[in-house]
Every structure is written in C-alpha cells, then in structure tokens.
Design an enzyme around this catalytic site. Structure first.
Site, PDB file in Angstrom:
ATOM      1  N   TRP A 111      82.070  63.296  33.633  1.00 54.95           N
ATOM      2  CA  TRP A 111      80.602  63.281  33.598  1.00 54.95           C
ATOM      3  C   TRP A 111      80.080  62.625  34.862  1.00 54.95           C
ATOM      4  CZ3 TRP A 111      78.085  66.202  30.300  1.00 54.95           C
ATOM      5  CH2 TRP A 111      76.701  66.095  30.210  1.00 54.95           C
ATOM      6  N   ASP A 161      70.752  60.163  39.547  1.00 54.77           N
ATOM      7  CA  ASP A 161      69.395  59.938  39.067  1.00 54.77           C
ATOM      8  C   ASP A 161      69.293  60.193  37.559  1.00 54.77           C
ATOM      9  OD1 ASP A 161      69.452  62.706  38.838  1.00 54.77           O
ATOM     10  OD2 ASP A 161      67.861  63.073  40.294  1.00 54.77           O
ATOM     11  N   GLU A 164      71.153  63.156  36.533  1.00 52.19           N
ATOM     12  CA  GLU A 164      72.588  63.151  36.816  1.00 52.19           C
ATOM     13  C   GLU A 164      72.920  64.028  38.027  1.00 52.19           C
ATOM     14  OE1 GLU A 164      73.405  64.023  32.758  1.00 52.19           O
ATOM     15  OE2 GLU A 164      73.707  61.915  32.282  1.00 52.19           O
ATOM     16  N   GLU A 312      64.813  69.865  24.217  1.00 50.56           N
ATOM     17  CA  GLU A 312      64.813  69.183  25.506  1.00 50.56           C
ATOM     18  C   GLU A 312      63.815  69.828  26.449  1.00 50.56           C
ATOM     19  OE1 GLU A 312      68.413  67.428  28.016  1.00 50.56           O
ATOM     20  OE2 GLU A 312      68.373  69.616  28.119  1.00 50.56           O
TER      21      GLU A 312
END
Length: 359
Positions: A111, A161, A164, A312
């Site tokens: 990740w 950020d 990502e 989202e």
C-alpha cells in the site's frame, strides 16, 4: 428537512453498525481494497461526526482503539525519532502506516502507506471530542504522546497525500492537518508544539501559495479538493488566503454541488466525492454562506442509495471517463458505503442544525 434528518440517523446507524468490536471504524465494510482496514484520517473525521451526533460511547471507543494502536508503536517511534536526532533518514517502509488492521497491525498487502496527516487529524479529533463532552484527555495520553513525538520529528518530510499519491512532495493539506492537530493539543502537552505549528504556517505561506491561495503541494499552482480543510477545521490560513482558496476549489472542482479531488484525477474516472462536498459546505457554513452550505448538503442527500448508503464518489461529470472501467475491473464498483462520507455528512448536518435530538 425530514429526509435530511433521516439520512443523518441512517448515517449514524451505518457507522456504528459497522464499527469493529475493538473500536475501529472500517473505511468501507464491503469494498475489496478497503475491507478489513481502518485509516486514522477517515476514522478521525468519522468520529467527529459521531461525537457531534452525541454518541459519546462510539466515538470514545474509536479513540480508545487509536490510543491502543499508537501506544503499541511507542518503541517504533522512539527508534525513528532517535535516528532523526542523529541526522539519519529512515526508509519510508520504516515509518508508521496510514492504515491498520482492526487489531492494530500493518497491512499484509502493499500500500501507499507513509502518510502523516492522519496523526494530526486524530489529535484534532480526540481533543474536540474530549472538550465537547467534558472528558479527560488523560484517557488517551499514551497515544497522544506517541503522535506528538512522531509529528514533531517528521512534520516536514515528504509523504503520500490524502489520496495516496506523490510521495515525493510536501502536501499543503497534510501540513494543514498536522498544524491543526498540534494547535489543538498545545494546551494539553508540555512539548513546544506551537513552535512547530508556526514553522508549518511559515513554510506554507512562503512556498504553498499561488495567486493568493493555497496549492496542492509546495511549489505547484494546482488546486486540490482537500485544501478547504486548511481553513476549516484546521485554521492554517484564514482571511483573504482562506477565501481565495475556497473560491479556487469551487471554481475549479465544484460542479452542481459535488466536488472533484483534482483536475488530473483518473481514479474511477475522476468523479465527485461526497466527503469533499461536505468539506466545502462546512467551510461555506463557517464563512456565513448558509445557502451555499445547504446546496452541498442537499446534493449529498441526493447521492444516497435507496437504503441511505453514501458512496465514496459518484460518476457525474467524470473528469476522465475513459479510466473508470479499469478501476471497476481492478477493485469492483465504487466503495459503498464509505463511512468517511457518512461522518462528513453528519458534520455538515450539524453545522446546519439538521441533526436529530442527540442520542
């Protein structure tokens, strides 16, 4: 009004119904890439919404969880800070992660993990919760001390950020989140965090301003939908710079009440994000533009599924529609529900007096 209040009730139920027994708020309980993980950034904003709703227990359990997770990282942060004091630069992989499993472990899959904003946002969130409900911050002192030590040492280091991306940059929204957390905790710590906060503000004013408003990262002219957070709630800037930042976000990224992340966004085609619409609406409410804030609240409510779930993002006015299908193939349909979306709705609903009688 009834429909908006009902969505607040549903938002509370979705957040608390999906809260892990240990206190973590999962980012999105059914989305492939988020399922099983909790982010400090998402969770801290969600906890703020739940705290405003009046659910002291649920928000407190989240802060208890963060406190346990961070206390378990005390040794890791001590090692990192000692290396920093020696003038060394630890690898990104050695830094604290942005997301945790519900038991506080690192993720098992790769990740974009090195992000510092969540630690500042949590400090801001836990202080707000304690002050709002008359609670003692000593309940979370161990985790607070870990977060403060980590941020004081590494506040100016480039990292990913909020989205990502761009690990090589120093992002203004990240710096704003750290600033807000350090200012919030300042009355409750002996560490000279206000000195660091002032250094953050000076750096942003020197290198993070273009045409009188904030920029996506230091040294660029780009706009980002997260920048209003540097005005409200984090207070990094206000006055003319704050107003110009809100205007730039509205002009460049707001379409019909829904706010995009940034102009080059290709994630699921670059749709409009619920939580960013709420963030801009929150700022408008604080600035006295009640009509503008209502516009965003109503837009958000229109995006809810028949069951009241908030995604989202939504695929209206896609910035780069040709990139949407590749993400659906990779990760499935857009995360729904996203608990951060519901938490931000609760915050904006509270700003506008829409929340039902406190639980």
């Amino acid at each position: 009004m009834n429909r908006l209040r009902e969505l607040a009730e549903v938002s509370h139920a979705i957040i608390t119904g999906n809260q892990d027994a240990g206190g973590a708020y999962p980012a999105a309980p059914t989305f492939s890439a988020y399922r099983g993980y909790a982010w400090l950034r998402d969770g801290s904003f969600t906890a703020e919404g739940i705290s405003r709703y009046g659910d002291v227990g649920s928000a407190g359990r989240f802060h208890d969880w963060v406190d346990r997770v961070l206390r378990s990282r005390r040794r890791q942060v001590d090692v990192l800070c000692a290396a920093h004091a020696r003038g060394e630069r630890p690898d990104d992989a050695a830094m604290l992660p942005t997301r945790f499993t519900f038991d506080g472990a690192d993720g098992s899959d790769p990740w974009w993990d090195f992000q510092t904003d969540g630690y500042g946002i949590w400090l801001w969130s836990v202080v707000n919760h304690a002050v709002r409900h008359g609670l003692e911050l000593d309940r979370w002192r161990g985790g607070i001390d870990v977060a403060v030590d980590y941020l004081v040492a590494f506040w100016d280091r480039p990292c990913y950020d909020w989205w990502e991306e761009h690990v090589e940059q120093r992002h203004v929204s990240t710096l704003g989140a750290i600033y807000g957390g350090l200012v919030a905790i300042a009355p409750y710590t002996d560490i000279a965090v206000l000195d660091v906060a002032e250094r953050i503000r000076s750096l942003v004013l020197a290198e993070g301003i273009y045409d009188g408003r904030l920029t996506k990262w230091l040294g660029t002219s780009a706009v980002d939908g997260s920048l209003p957070a540097c005005v409200v709630p984090f207070g990094l800037v206000n006055g003319e710079v704050g107003a110009a930042t809100l205007t730039a976000v509205a002009d460049d990224l707001d379409v019909d009440g829904g706010v995009h992340r940034f102009a080059a966004d290709v994630f699921y085609g670059g749709g409009q994000w619920i939580l960013l619409s709420a963030l801009l609406g929150w700022n408008l409410a604080a600035a006295g533009d009640t009509a503008g804030a209502w516009r965003h609240l109503r837009w958000i409510a229109e995006q809810a599924t028949p069951d009241g779930e908030l995604p989202e993002q939504v695929p209206h006015h896609l910035l780069h529609p040709g990139s949407r299908d590749e993400w659906i193939v990779r990760w499935g349909t857009v995360a729904t529900p996203l608990l951060w979306s519901h938490g931000m709705y609760l915050i904006l609903a509270d700003e506008l007096g829409v929340l039902p009688e406190k639980v």
